[in-house]
Design a protein around this motif. Structure first.
Motif, PDB file in Angstrom:
ATOM      1  N   PRO A 186      -3.242  -2.445  -2.183  1.00 57.23           N
ATOM      2  CA  PRO A 186      -2.827  -3.046  -3.208  1.00 57.23           C
ATOM      3  C   PRO A 186      -3.227  -2.822  -4.915  1.00 57.23           C
ATOM      4  N   PHE A 187      -2.678  -2.129  -5.705  1.00 62.29           N
ATOM      5  CA  PHE A 187      -3.164  -1.759  -6.475  1.00 62.29           C
ATOM      6  C   PHE A 187      -2.737  -2.976  -7.911  1.00 62.29           C
ATOM      7  N   TYR A 188      -2.925  -3.750  -8.976  1.00 68.66           N
ATOM      8  CA  TYR A 188      -1.904  -4.951  -8.548  1.00 68.66           C
ATOM      9  C   TYR A 188      -1.294  -4.698  -9.782  1.00 68.66           C
ATOM     10  N   ALA A 189      -1.621  -3.101 -10.993  1.00 68.32           N
ATOM     11  CA  ALA A 189      -1.278  -2.428 -12.215  1.00 68.32           C
ATOM     12  C   ALA A 189      -0.791  -1.528 -12.000  1.00 68.32           C
ATOM     13  N   ALA A 190      -0.161  -0.744 -10.283  1.00 66.80           N
ATOM     14  CA  ALA A 190       0.177  -0.060 -10.427  1.00 66.80           C
ATOM     15  C   ALA A 190       1.043   1.235 -10.886  1.00 66.80           C
ATOM     16  N   LEU A 240      -3.735  -7.897  -4.830  1.00 68.78           N
ATOM     17  CA  LEU A 240      -2.915  -8.422  -5.420  1.00 68.78           C
ATOM     18  C   LEU A 240      -2.571 -10.321  -5.364  1.00 68.78           C
ATOM     19  N   SER A 241      -3.349 -10.581  -4.739  1.00 66.47           N
ATOM     20  CA  SER A 241      -3.566 -11.734  -4.159  1.00 66.47           C
ATOM     21  C   SER A 241      -4.417 -12.838  -5.036  1.00 66.47           C
ATOM     22  N   LEU A 274      -6.260   3.785  -9.626  1.00 65.05           N
ATOM     23  CA  LEU A 274      -4.976   3.300  -8.552  1.00 65.05           C
ATOM     24  C   LEU A 274      -4.824   3.637  -6.647  1.00 65.05           C
ATOM     25  N   GLY A 275      -6.051   4.054  -6.449  1.00 63.13           N
ATOM     26  CA  GLY A 275      -6.665   4.313  -4.864  1.00 63.13           C
ATOM     27  C   GLY A 275      -5.203   4.999  -4.002  1.00 63.13           C
ATOM     28  N   VAL A 276      -5.184   6.251  -4.871  1.00 65.61           N
ATOM     29  CA  VAL A 276      -4.612   6.460  -3.605  1.00 65.61           C
ATOM     30  C   VAL A 276      -5.589   7.548  -2.076  1.00 65.61           C
ATOM     31  N   THR A 322       0.817  -1.168   0.111  1.00 67.70           N
ATOM     32  CA  THR A 322       0.196  -0.224   0.169  1.00 67.70           C
ATOM     33  C   THR A 322       0.728   0.928   0.025  1.00 67.70           C
ATOM     34  N   THR A 323       1.779   0.924   0.563  1.00 70.06           N
ATOM     35  CA  THR A 323       3.173   2.303  -0.163  1.00 70.06           C
ATOM     36  C   THR A 323       4.460   1.960  -0.384  1.00 70.06           C
TER      37      THR A 323
END
Length: 613
Positions: free
Chosen positions: A196-200, A545-546, A158-160, A112-113
């Motif tokens: 988490p974003f799988y394609a950040a 990502l899971s 992205l989900g900031v 997440t960071t």
């Protein structure tokens, strides 16, 4: 014709977690990643000035804007890619990303960071240095500017982490300045995601995330701006890319000059000179008949597959060789093909076109005929909006489920007629429907596609009228709610199915309310809108990502596709196979599945044009 082998490897890495993804992409900072054997060059200046060392391009269709957060079209994006740089970059338009204005990054154990280290000494074309505060400003513009058309890319995808407030109508809105994007030093940036974003890293390589100097325009809170917005978006875009805009006449030409202080790889040409065309025949005469460009233009009607001479397949599966000799000058071009992550489609403004009419058009459409008889160039008929390479289960699963398409692989006139008669239409009560497309598409193959559909719909009590216009005119019709049926295409902004299917998330189909499309799909216009909305929420809740998240979102992808089928909102008809032509004096890395608009031109070399100079 594709680099989906690399896409598959990337997906495997996503499934192993953020730390593995970071390790896999680390070390890409300096290499150009091209598969053509182009060697890495040191940073430096351009070659000695020469009138012969400028790339002569031809552009089909007009650009809309040079503002990264405003532009949404491929033509504008092609030039924005040259003028601006981001923290990461698609390597020659492949699905692989490398760091660019970032030199390195780390990802926290929970994904997440993300902490980025920025390149020191990189400058914009106005001479100011790129710093972490520019990222904060640029991304705040993406989230909060009234000129931004992609706020959802940073806030939702992205989900900031950010704060919201309730507006007067009870809707939750972004609180300006509340995103957790922090400059922790002049050259260090920390970004905190809600999950988490799988394609950040891929997403931030998209042009909306490109950097501009802090305070360059005053369209967000706290900044008065150094230049007027209209100047920035049209005559003076300030970016850190390899080129700077020197002239733009919307319907005539675009000129970009190579910079002598670019932070990246050596620029191998002096600049890019594009002639703009809105009609296919004029472009053909200019580039092919008269050889005034460095690549011929072969419109669909003039394409001859027998002139392809494939010599081999490279390590990304791209077939390459030559095309020709072709009329009228008996020349031969360098040639290759790439199956791009793209879909062309017909769609409806559902508030202007009722569901039975939409379903009748879907029955009357003939994907096979469009691809085989109308569009003469290589392509694959489309039945799902998601391209095969990104489809849940891949191309094989796509082909297996294609049989479920409810409107048939070829025209079903009887079904179309019955749907309309059940809705009360008949020979004396015809439905009048407009069909909008850009004039450049119409002049190439679109008019023939219109004629094919018009003749079939006449048998189903629908009178179809063609309307064309230049790119800006076309877009403004959609933005103002004046579309009936229209034709568009979508090229991946990042390699993920959700990038496509976001367009058919009903709340995102209202451009007038900040959405990304012009369909205005809701429960008032379609029975399956709620199903689509719920499926999209499942996608949003499972972008991590899971393996569990991947499985949940992939099932939701299929639910979205089937809801779209039910309400006949967006009708796919083609997945693109991009063709590249260039004359023998051009040496340039091949682009990949993200398409040519994601490739920079600074590694393009111009040789001796001889008599064609």
């Amino acid at each position: 014709m594709t680099d989906t082998d690399n896409l598959s490897r990337r997906r495997f890495l996503q499934g192993t977690g953020a730390a593995a993804t970071a390790a896999a992409l680390a070390g890409c900072t300096d290499g150009d990643g091209d598969s053509d054997g182009t060697t890495e060059e040191p940073s430096g200046t351009t070659s000695a000035p020469s009138d012969e060392n400028r790339y002569r391009g031809r552009q089909i269709g007009t650009a809309d804007s040079m503002d990264p957060v405003y532009a949404t079209d491929v033509v504008s994006g092609t030039h924005i890619q040259e003028i601006f740089d981001g923290l990461t970059n698609y390597v020659n338009g492949t699905v692989n990303v490398e760091t660019l204005l970032a030199t390195d990054y780390t990802v926290s154990d929970d994904g997440t960071t993300i902490t980025f280290q920025l390149k020191e000494g990189a400058t914009y074309n106005n001479g100011t240095e790129v710093t972490a505060s520019d990222v904060v400003y640029s991304w705040e513009r993406l989230a909060a500017s009234e000129n931004s058309n992609r706020a959802g890319f940073i806030l939702d995808f992205l989900g900031v982490v950010y704060e919201t407030e309730t507006d007067s109508e009870g809707n939750e809105q972004y609180v300006p300045g509340s995103m957790d994007v922090e400059a922790t030093g002049d050259y260090e940036l920390t970004v905190t995601l809600s999950e988490p974003f799988y394609a950040a890293l891929e997403l931030i390589a998209y042009s909306s995330f490109f950097l501009v100097p802090e305070g360059i325009v005053g369209d967000i809170e706290g900044y008065e701006g150094e230049v007027e917005y209209s100047e920035f978006a049209s005559t003076n875009p300030v970016g850190a890319g390899p080129y700077e805009l020197t002239e733009w006449s919307e319907a005539t030409s675009i000129t970009l000059d190579a910079r002598d202080d670019y932070h990246g790889e050596e620029i191998l040409n002096e600049g890019l000179d594009y002639s703009v065309f809105t009609e296919a025949n004029a472009a053909y005469t200019y580039a092919t008949s008269n050889v005034n460009a460095d690549s011929p233009y072969i419109p669909s009607a003039r394409y001859d597959p027998e002139l392809r001479n494939f010599e081999g397949t490279d390590d990304r599966g791209r077939q390459y060789g030559t095309y020709g000799p072709f009329d009228p000058n008996d020349m031969t071009a360098q040639y290759y093909e790439v199956a791009t992550l793209s879909t062309n489609y017909y769609a409806f403004d559902t508030e202007n076109v009722e569901k039975p009419v939409r379903q009748a058009v879907a029955h009357a459409m003939d994907q096979q005929a469009i691809n085989q008889d109308i569009i003469n160039t290589p392509s694959k008929p489309g039945y799902f909006f998601t391209p095969p390479a990104m489809f849940p289960g891949g191309a094989q699963r796509y082909n297996e489920l294609q049989s479920e398409y409810p409107y048939g692989a070829s025209a079903q006139i009887d079904q179309a007629r019955q749907v309309m008669e059940d809705a009360g239409y008949g020979p004396d009560n015809q439905y009048e429907l407009t069909f909008d497309m850009p004039s450049s598409t119409a002049s190439s193959w679109g008019e023939n596609a219109y004629s094919l559909l018009r003749d079939k719909l006449q048998q189903a009590h629908i009178s179809l009228e063609l309307r064309t216009g230049d790119w800006s005119t076309f877009l403004n019709r959609g933005r103002n709610g004046n579309f009936g049926l229209y034709l568009l295409g979508w090229v991946a902004d990042y390699p993920g199915a959700d990038n496509f299917l976001a367009l058919i998330n009903p709340p995102n189909t209202f451009f007038q309310q900040g959405g990304s499309s012009y369909m205005r799909w809701s429960t008032d216009t379609g029975d399956a809108a709620d199903e689509a909305k719920e499926a999209w929420q499942t996608v949003q809740n499972n972008l991590g990502l899971s393996e569990e998240a991947a499985s949940a979102r992939e099932e939701a992808y299929l639910e979205l596709e089937r809801a779209n089928w039910e309400d006949a909102v967006l009708l796919p008809f083609l997945h693109g196979i991009e063709q590249s032509y260039s004359y023998e004096w051009i040496d340039s890395p091949r682009f990949g599945a993200m398409g040519p608009s994601r490739k920079k031109s600074h590694r393009t070399e111009i040789g001796d044009r001889s008599e064609y100079q």
